[in-house]
Design an enzyme around this catalytic site. Structure first.
Site, PDB file in Angstrom:
ATOM      1  N   ARG A 179     -10.098 -11.646   2.136  1.00 47.68           N
ATOM      2  CA  ARG A 179     -10.958 -12.707   1.584  1.00 47.68           C
ATOM      3  C   ARG A 179     -10.246 -14.058   1.613  1.00 47.68           C
ATOM      4  NH1 ARG A 179     -11.437  -9.445  -3.913  1.00 47.68           N
ATOM      5  NH2 ARG A 179     -11.034  -7.795  -2.389  1.00 47.68           N
ATOM      6  N   LYS A 216       0.832  -1.198   0.000  1.00 45.08           N
ATOM      7  CA  LYS A 216       0.000   0.000   0.000  1.00 45.08           C
ATOM      8  C   LYS A 216       0.870   1.252   0.000  1.00 45.08           C
ATOM      9  CE  LYS A 216      -3.876  -1.921   2.676  1.00 45.08           C
ATOM     10  NZ  LYS A 216      -4.947  -1.742   1.703  1.00 45.08           N
TER      11      LYS A 216
END
Ligand code: BES
Ligand code: MN
Ligand code: ZN
Length: 488
Positions: free
Chosen positions: A342, A268
């Protein structure tokens, strides 16, 4: 911090309290109890209303100095044009408690007329919300500059059941917020496991904690690939609360517990990366809800599952292009290592099969796309069972944690088809919240399931009036309301 709620009498003029909070809706006049208090204040309250210094608008406050006897200070707080009195009281409680914290009154009494159980509970939760603070990693100011934290509130005209349930839910909220606020170097997967052990011990719940070795034995290649880049031992935590009929199918609450999400090899940007300590708010929500559910003694069987690790770049980290085999047997192509939540949840959702659940609800700070779609106002709600989706939307509304459903249409599935595996872990930017949920749905095939994307609602980057920058306590209230709705 400890915060206690008690009930009290509604004789206001004689009440010895450092602060009396008086809640009034828009345009309200003084009832008999307030009129008698007004008398001891030589009419200061009625004059303020007549002059329209205070109009009862939402979040509006007016501070009055008390008389020689009775309350030392009075704080008028507006409820606005409330249609939902419980919701208005929850909010007013939080705003007033924060104000009391700033004044350093230490305790307060709250008057809003006669209160139902529901209203008492909501107000109690609100007061505790406003009293919450995280001070563990700050040096206290010198003695003469210190302000007493708000450690107790007396709700006048309260309902006793509402005091008890409000206190229980407030404990859950507080636990979730403290875990969330804790820095990533202190709130590790290990720490979450220890916290769960503590809950289990205090309330007599069964607990199982799996580490890397146990997860390897179960073939949890999806969760474990995320944990590949960190020396920290990943944890799958299972807390079992048996309040219902023996052997009745439980509801399972699942939380994403990324104690820090750097993005991994798909790292990020540095700007704002510190906020990713909040990537375990779903897990904190599950632990907070289990704490509240056990305190409430709800007559339901509930399993709380947390999948916890940290997502870090390193020489051993997983990388884009890798293919991993999940516990379900499905192969997953890694497109983006930052779509890690996920991957963790996939194996936890497979693990949930062993409980033959009546329903499974997961909460996760899963996608930035959800913040773009719904902002910080609504939780994204998706699932494979329309009735269960409605149940969760209702629970969220009652808890003051609104959700909004997004469509799970088959057309979106094309976005996560892989050339080399059964599915890929990222469908790119379009419909990012929906494709994340469709990915999870592949692992939640054996039971009714709902996914709550709390990326925008579990913490706030700006002061909301009720809560400062930081964790909000979402989704504790939604979980508790959902489970309570299923209780006998
Ligand atoms: N934890 C983040 C999602 C997130 C972002 C939560 C901002 C709160 C605020 C999640 O693991 C993530 O990085 N998701 C990616 C998915 C993408 C790579 C498909 C995202 O949202 O950008
Ligand atoms: Mn991520
Ligand atoms: Zn994440």
């Amino acid at each position: 911090m400890t915060f206690s709620l008690t009930a009290g009498p509604a004789d206001l003029g004689a009440l010895a309290t450092p602060l009396l909070v008086v809640a009034l809706p828009s345009g309200a006049s003084l009832d008999a109890a307030l009129a008698s208090l007004d008398g001891t204040l030589n009419g200061a309250m009625s004059r303020s209303l007549d002059r329209r210094d205070f109009r009862g608008g939402r979040d509006e406050t007016l501070h009055l100095v008390g008389g020689t006897a009775g309350p030392s200070r009075i704080l008028l707080i507006g409820l606005g044009k409330a249609t939902d009195r419980s919701a208005a009281l929850r909010r007013a409680g939080a705003v007033a408690a924060r104000q009391a914290g700033r004044m350093g009154t230490g305790s307060l009494a709250f008057y809003a007329g006669a209160l139902s159980a529901n209203e008492t509970e909501a107000l109690g939760v609100g007061l505790a919300t406003g009293a919450w603070d995280y001070l563990d990693t700050k040096t206290p100011p010198p003695e003469d500059e210190r302000r007493a934290p708000l450690t107790g509130a007396q709700i006048l005209g309260a309902d006793a059941d509402g005091i008890a349930s409000g206190s229980a839910i407030a404990e859950g909220h507080g636990l979730a917020r403290t875990l969330s606020m804790m820095p990533g170097n202190l709130c590790t997967p290990d720490f979450l496991a220890d916290t769960a052990r503590d809950i289990a011990k205090r309330h007599g719940l069964a607990i199982t904690v799996l580490g890397r070795t146990e997860m390897e034995a179960l073939g949890m290649g999806s969760l474990l690939c995320v944990a590949q880049g960190t020396p920290e031992d990943p944890k799958l935590i299972a807390l079992e609360y048996c309040g219902g009929v023996k052997d009745a199918a439980p509801v399972v609450l699942v939380g994403k517990g990324l104690c820090f999400d750097s993005g991994g090899i798909s790292i990020k940007p540095a700007q704002g990366m510190e906020w990713m300590k909040f990537d375990m708010c779903g897990a904190a929500g599950v632990l907070g809800a289990m704490e509240a559910i056990a305190r409430l003694g709800l007559e339901v069987n509930v399993v709380g599952l947390v999948g916890s690790t940290t997502n870090m770049p390193s020489g051993t980290a997983f990388k884009p292009g890798d293919v991993v085999k999940s516990m379900s047997g499905k192969f997953i192509e890694i497109i983006n290592t930052d779509a890690e939540g996920r991957l963790v949840l996939a194996d936890v959702l497979s693990y949930a099969n062993r409980y033959k659940p009546a329903a499974v609800v997961d909460a996760a700070t899963l996608t930035g796309a959800c913040v773009i779609a719904l902002g910080h106002t609504a939780t994204g709600v998706m699932g494979n069972d329309p009735a269960l989706v409605q149940e969760l939307l209702g629970a969220g509304t009652r808890a003051g944690e609104p959700g909004w459903e997004l469509p799970m249409w088959d057309e979106y599935k094309d976005l996560i088809k892989s050339d080399v595996a059964d599915i890929k872990n990222s469908g790119g930017r379009p419909a990012g919240t929906i494709t994340a949920a469709l990915f999870l749905a592949e692992f939640a095939e054996e039971y009714p399931w709902v996914h709550l994307d709390v990326a925008g609602t579990a913490y706030t980057e700006s002061d909301l009036g009720t809560v400062p920058r930081g964790p909000t306590g979402v989704p504790v209230g939604t979980f508790v309301e959902f489970v309570r709705g299923r209780a006998g």
